[in-house]
Design an enzyme around this catalytic site. Sequence first.
Site, PDB file in Angstrom:
ATOM      1  N   GLU A 111       0.938  -1.367   0.062  1.00 18.44           N
ATOM      2  CA  GLU A 111       0.034   0.014   0.051  1.00 18.44           C
ATOM      3  C   GLU A 111       0.818   1.082  -0.186  1.00 18.44           C
ATOM      4  OE1 GLU A 111      -2.297  -0.142   3.602  1.00 18.44           O
ATOM      5  OE2 GLU A 111      -3.040  -2.263   3.204  1.00 18.44           O
ATOM      6  N   LYS A 113       2.330   4.574   1.592  1.00 17.21           N
ATOM      7  CA  LYS A 113       2.275   4.950   2.845  1.00 17.21           C
ATOM      8  C   LYS A 113       2.131   6.535   2.771  1.00 17.21           C
ATOM      9  CE  LYS A 113       4.813   5.018   7.084  1.00 17.21           C
ATOM     10  NZ  LYS A 113       4.704   6.465   7.581  1.00 17.21           N
ATOM     11  N   ASP A 115       0.870  10.318   3.772  1.00 19.52           N
ATOM     12  CA  ASP A 115       1.711  11.107   4.860  1.00 19.52           C
ATOM     13  C   ASP A 115       0.516  12.079   5.164  1.00 19.52           C
ATOM     14  OD1 ASP A 115       3.663  12.008   5.998  1.00 19.52           O
ATOM     15  OD2 ASP A 115       4.809  13.164   4.565  1.00 19.52           O
ATOM     16  N   TYR A 222      -7.054   2.173   5.792  1.00 18.18           N
ATOM     17  CA  TYR A 222      -6.241   1.062   5.781  1.00 18.18           C
ATOM     18  C   TYR A 222      -6.232  -0.030   6.734  1.00 18.18           C
ATOM     19  CZ  TYR A 222      -3.590   4.306   8.841  1.00 18.18           C
ATOM     20  OH  TYR A 222      -3.014   5.250   9.795  1.00 18.18           O
ATOM     21  N   LYS A 311      10.589   3.037   3.562  1.00 16.64           N
ATOM     22  CA  LYS A 311      10.473   4.435   3.290  1.00 16.64           C
ATOM     23  C   LYS A 311      11.298   4.898   1.886  1.00 16.64           C
ATOM     24  CE  LYS A 311       9.010   6.585   6.731  1.00 16.64           C
ATOM     25  NZ  LYS A 311       9.370   7.057   7.811  1.00 16.64           N
ATOM     26  N   CYS A 405      30.219  19.924  31.693  1.00 20.15           N
ATOM     27  CA  CYS A 405      28.566  20.424  31.380  1.00 20.15           C
ATOM     28  C   CYS A 405      28.640  21.854  30.811  1.00 20.15           C
ATOM     29  CB  CYS A 405      27.927  19.815  32.215  1.00 20.15           C
ATOM     30  SG  CYS A 405      25.858  20.523  31.990  1.00 20.15           S
ATOM     31  N   CYS A 408      26.139  23.213  33.877  1.00 16.83           N
ATOM     32  CA  CYS A 408      26.292  23.047  35.338  1.00 16.83           C
ATOM     33  C   CYS A 408      27.870  22.937  35.607  1.00 16.83           C
ATOM     34  CB  CYS A 408      25.388  22.145  36.016  1.00 16.83           C
ATOM     35  SG  CYS A 408      26.235  20.369  35.579  1.00 16.83           S
ATOM     36  N   CYS A 423      26.640  14.379  30.983  1.00 26.07           N
ATOM     37  CA  CYS A 423      26.867  15.115  31.995  1.00 26.07           C
ATOM     38  C   CYS A 423      26.645  14.406  33.589  1.00 26.07           C
ATOM     39  CB  CYS A 423      25.794  16.533  32.201  1.00 26.07           C
ATOM     40  SG  CYS A 423      25.669  17.239  33.826  1.00 26.07           S
ATOM     41  N   CYS A 429      22.153  19.571  37.788  1.00 28.41           N
ATOM     42  CA  CYS A 429      22.234  20.400  36.639  1.00 28.41           C
ATOM     43  C   CYS A 429      20.951  20.795  36.300  1.00 28.41           C
ATOM     44  CB  CYS A 429      22.673  19.284  35.480  1.00 28.41           C
ATOM     45  SG  CYS A 429      22.665  20.081  33.878  1.00 28.41           S
TER      46      CYS A 429
END
Length: 668
Positions: A111, A113, A115, A222, A311, A405, A408, A423, A429
Amino acid sequence: MSILKQIQQLRTEINEHNYHYYVLDNPKITDSEYDLLMRELQTLEANYPESITSDSPTQRVGAEPLSAFAEIIHTIPMLSLGNAFDNTEVYDFAERATERLQTKEISYIAEPKLDGLAISLRYEAGLLVTGATRGNGHQGENVTQNVKTIKNIPLCLRGQYPEILEVRGEVVMPKAGFAKLNQQQVAKCEKIFANPRNAAAGSLRQLDSNVTATRPLTFYSYAIGAVSEANLPKTHSGILHQLQEWGLPVAQQNQVVQDVKGCLQYYQTILAQRATLPFEIDGVVYKINDIEQQEILGYISKAPRWAIAHKFPAQEALTQLLAIEIQVGRTGAITPVAKLAPVNVGGVTVSHATLHNQDEIRRKDVRINDTVIVRRAGDVIPEVVRVLLEKRPTDSQPFVLPNKCPVCDSAVVRIAEEAVARCTGGLFCPAQRQQALQHYVSRQAMDIDGLGKKLVVQLVENNLVNNPADIYDLSHEQWAGLERMGDKSADNVMASIDKSKATTLARFLYALGIREVGESTANILAEQFTSLEQLELASEHELQQITDIGPVVAKHIANFFQQPHNIEIIQRLQAIGVHWSTKDSITQILTEPTLAGKTFVLTGTLLQMNRNEAKSSLQKLGAKVSGSISKNTDYLVAGEKSGSKLEKAKNLGVAILEEAEFIELLGK
Ligand code: IVH
């Protein structure tokens, strides 16, 4: 003829014309003849308003605007699909299926696909009663008024239909309608839509259905959801055909094909037609056509094992990489993100792309000021594919992730077997704290209405909240003192916090933000463990016995509940009044026999229920359902055509239940 009869006849006639026009694509009369019939009906109904019924073809518009959409729980979850990005992945998919089915040749239905956005339509006694968006698959939004404005969705079914029928499909905006809508938007100085999918979603999620009615939306079915008919066709193509007979539109490109070869031929054909199709597609879908085979294959997590989306190649564009920004995620993951000169990739403006992690940056040798190719595929975050080295400035330097980081200043470390650096600041943080809180209050989690990102940022910046439990302790003055808040907004937020205290165990578990525990795992845990206390005590080993919970997830869950500060926060939350219904545990106690602690394995084909129903019935009674036989298995439920598992169970002396015995055990 009585007026009522005349009205009824006109409706039937118009519905038949709709069917020929929208479903069969073969109109029997001209547009102006059709308009005449409609006008005649409108005039009669205007004179006899008491004759108007909700399924009359005149009743597609005119509802009052809503203030919000109500929620709808899908009786059968709306699933998603696994993806294949190349032929090999399609072969792998088919191989897994042939192995499990122990057959070489398989018929598929291929089928397009579509969108757009997935919706579920529910018909009762042949009348359209609800239309719902997919939402998170379990719960969507009630968009019935809007769905009714989509002209090719029948308000009533034709022929001999089941009492209850749920139809799943995609609402799309055809390309021509999309182009016209954007022209109109420009003329009205309103925002234009980036692509037909956004336009379809934006149109369907309008609170005023009169706006939706002006948008050129179309629907294609579908699949089916709940249905009160045992005698359905035994193939997916048969079901689609049946849906069409009942008056529902089905994509004309659907085709039954043989084996992977047939699938791949279909892919090429549709890819070649892509530009001339009336709607956007982002690939094709292959589904095993035989329903019995589908049932044997079942599901993994949120997707069926009997279907896959193949896809189309992603769309790419060339642009400039302006900077590399560092994002700190909810669990401390450090993600480098490329800031790009905005570029249009297949209809969407892209200004950021993920660079994943340090290894990826090194592998692709991505540097600031490079010219890069970016790619986006469907919903996936855009990514940098490669660098055009010939365009690289001479003074460029390799990019290295910081070891502190950026938020932090805590150390950033990378565990040997993980690709990401993290981190180490934890809730110290601010970035992690902010995202943990955002996650906690989000719609799928505790669903605290009105507590959006902007407020969470302020709470963290002003050091008002360190962990989720602190949210409940804030006073009216504290809320009202935040930027752009006042007495009224403070009242509202506090009321939604209060309301959110009544939740479900699944939502609460998801809200805790345990690593790798998404919605689907949280649901599984809530079904398996009737109380939180029981889950807190579960060992890594016990967790691993649950189908769909692998060793990594089990480790994260066990670790989480071993941390005293997590338990402390949970206890605080419960003391503050966060609670969930323990309905399941009550039913478990009331329904004899209880199967707590028993491990079941299912094999072969069950005739009276599918695998998922069997599994969830068992889980509701407290049993565990495992995928493989071992000496810890208590029962093997052997349906028809049981193979090696039955042999193994016999050898190990595991109790074997036939379907009838099994159903009796469930107390059905
Ligand atoms: S079947 C059990 N068929 O793709 C499988 N989905 O990635 C349910 N979609 O949410 C989906 N065209 O919105 C199916 N022919 C098609 C489709 C299709 C588009 C969408 C649908 C779904 C998503 C999954």
